[in-house]
Motif scaffolding. Structure first.
Motif, mmCIF file in Angstrom:
data_model
loop_
_atom_site.group_PDB
_atom_site.id
_atom_site.type_symbol
_atom_site.label_atom_id
_atom_site.label_comp_id
_atom_site.label_asym_id
_atom_site.label_seq_id
_atom_site.Cartn_x
_atom_site.Cartn_y
_atom_site.Cartn_z
ATOM 1 N N GLU A 26 -6.115 -23.031 -22.312
ATOM 2 C CA GLU A 26 -7.670 -23.018 -21.499
ATOM 3 C C GLU A 26 -7.453 -21.543 -20.551
ATOM 4 O OE1 GLU A 26 -8.286 -26.509 -21.217
ATOM 5 O OE2 GLU A 26 -9.592 -26.736 -23.370
ATOM 6 N N THR A 27 -6.555 -21.788 -19.343
ATOM 7 C CA THR A 27 -7.221 -21.254 -18.371
ATOM 8 C C THR A 27 -7.116 -19.264 -18.741
ATOM 9 O OG1 THR A 27 -3.904 -20.899 -18.284
ATOM 10 C CG2 THR A 27 -5.049 -22.482 -16.896
ATOM 11 N N TYR A 28 -6.867 -19.056 -20.041
ATOM 12 C CA TYR A 28 -7.422 -17.652 -20.169
ATOM 13 C C TYR A 28 -8.471 -17.694 -20.986
ATOM 14 C CZ TYR A 28 -1.620 -17.743 -20.724
ATOM 15 O OH TYR A 28 -0.390 -18.164 -20.680
ATOM 16 N N LEU A 29 -9.390 -18.925 -21.122
ATOM 17 C CA LEU A 29 -11.167 -18.664 -21.669
ATOM 18 C C LEU A 29 -11.717 -18.917 -20.474
ATOM 19 C CD1 LEU A 29 -9.981 -20.204 -24.910
ATOM 20 C CD2 LEU A 29 -10.281 -17.944 -25.090
ATOM 21 N N ALA A 30 -11.477 -19.134 -19.412
ATOM 22 C CA ALA A 30 -12.019 -19.406 -17.939
ATOM 23 C C ALA A 30 -13.214 -18.502 -18.279
ATOM 24 C CB ALA A 30 -11.086 -19.341 -16.992
#
Length: 360
Positions: A10-14
């Protein structure tokens, strides 16, 4: 997927859902900062070892769950088109960053490989450290290795079509045999375990075909990291000797040519022999070269006059006349076993020293 994995992905979708909402609300395109942030996330994902296919699917899933609702200002078909265009921008920027990181990793790997090859073939670096690095590239330097070197009409590097063709052929034939195909100074090089001569033979065959019939030299198997250097230098020396001797064989082996470095080791003694034995040939009409060539072919033909005459496109009578003339000028009879050894050694020395084209 664990909570830790979910949090990591989910960090890549921040900020992704917020971008879609902003686009739906205003109809704008992504800003320069937003695109660069997507690229950075792509780089981080590549460095973490995630697959691009999974990451694209992650974005599509997030697009579905984050699709702007009724609060969007832009509505209908316009809203759908605007949001899809933003998704395309975001995913494209993410993939660009991912590919940028991949290219950097490849360049770094190529640089490390080139540095290793240079250290290996020049005998540089600490041998213990070199052995550790070698395992990364499939070599176990505690074993004996032999090196083959192929020269061609042009300089080759690791990305040249010739290099890829030969490497693919070896992989298809032998699979993982701890063989390293590389290039150095424009020449194609194969490093293989010393007990796998069939690999080097196959390499020589493939390289000969791929380089338009140019010569390949094979060094002798040698042990240890220093052995690779020794075998490589033997192959280079063998190539040079084959050229100087005018050999026609497409594949030459250092093991078959050990006598030549011995003969060439004392250059002054060899020069004295050549001038003493063959020097009188310069008095012949046309100079020494035609008679020197006659001797060379005669010895290569096993001292068989008929075969030597055929190779020189002469009659047997004309060949015999030349041999008699050599006997008259030098006092040495090529058909006499005692004289033959001296004449043949002098002929080899002349080729090694480039005489009579070069003064010695």
């Amino acid at each position: 997927m664990t909570d830790l994995q979910t949090e990591q992905w989910e960090t890549y979708l921040a900020g992704y859902a917020e971008i879609l909402a902003g686009v739906a609300d205003t109809g704008r395109r992504l800003t320069r900062d937003e695109l660069e942030e997507r690229r950075l996330f792509g780089e981080q994902a590549a460095e973490a070892g995630h697959s691009l296919r999974s990451l694209v699917r992650l974005h599509l899933d997030a697009t579905r769950t984050s699709w702007p609702g009724r609060g969007a200002t832009v509505s209908g078909a316009d809203a759908t088109g605007t949001v899809l265009a933003a998704v395309a921008q975001a995913v494209d920027a993410f993939a660009e960053g991912y590919e940028r990181a991949q290219r950097l990793a490849v360049r770094q790997e190529e640089a490390a490989r080139r540095e290793f090859i240079d250290d290996l073939l020049y005998g540089r670096s600490d041998l213990g450290r070199l052995a550790e690095r070698a395992e990364r590239f499939g070599l176990v330097l505690s074993h004996a290795h032999a090196v083959a070197v192929a020269q061609g009409p042009e300089a080759y590097d690791d990305t040249a079509p010739v290099t890829r063709v030969v490497e693919s052929a070896l992989i298809s034939r032998f699979g993982d045999r701890r063989v390293l195909i590389t290039t150095k100074n424009g020449q194609l090089i194969c490093i293989a375990p010393g007990d796998q001569d069939e690999v080097l033979t196959f390499f020589a065959k493939q390289a000969y075909a791929a380089t338009d019939g140019n010569r390949v030299a094979v060094g002798r198997p040698q042990s240890g990291a220093g052995g690779v250097v020794h075998s490589y230098e033997e192959a280079l020396t063998t190539l040079e000797l084959a050229d100087r001797l005018g050999l026609e064989e497409p594949v030459v082996r250092a093991a078959d040519m050990l006598v030549y470095p011995v003969l060439a080791r004392d250059r002054q003694a060899m020069a004295d022999l050549v001038l003493s034995v063959l020097g009188p040939l310069r008095e012949a009409r046309g100079g020494a070269e035609p008679l020197l060539r006659t001797l060379e072919v005669y010895f290569d033909a096993g001292c068989t006059a008929a075969e030597a005459a055929r190779r020189l496109t002469l009659s047997v009578r004309a060949l015999t006349y030349r041999l008699d003339r050599i006997h008259q000028l030098t006092g040495a009879n090529a058909s006499d076993p005692v004289h033959r050894y001296t004449l043949q050694t002098a002929v080899i020395g002349a080729r090694l020293l480039g005489w009579p084209a070069q003064e010695i």
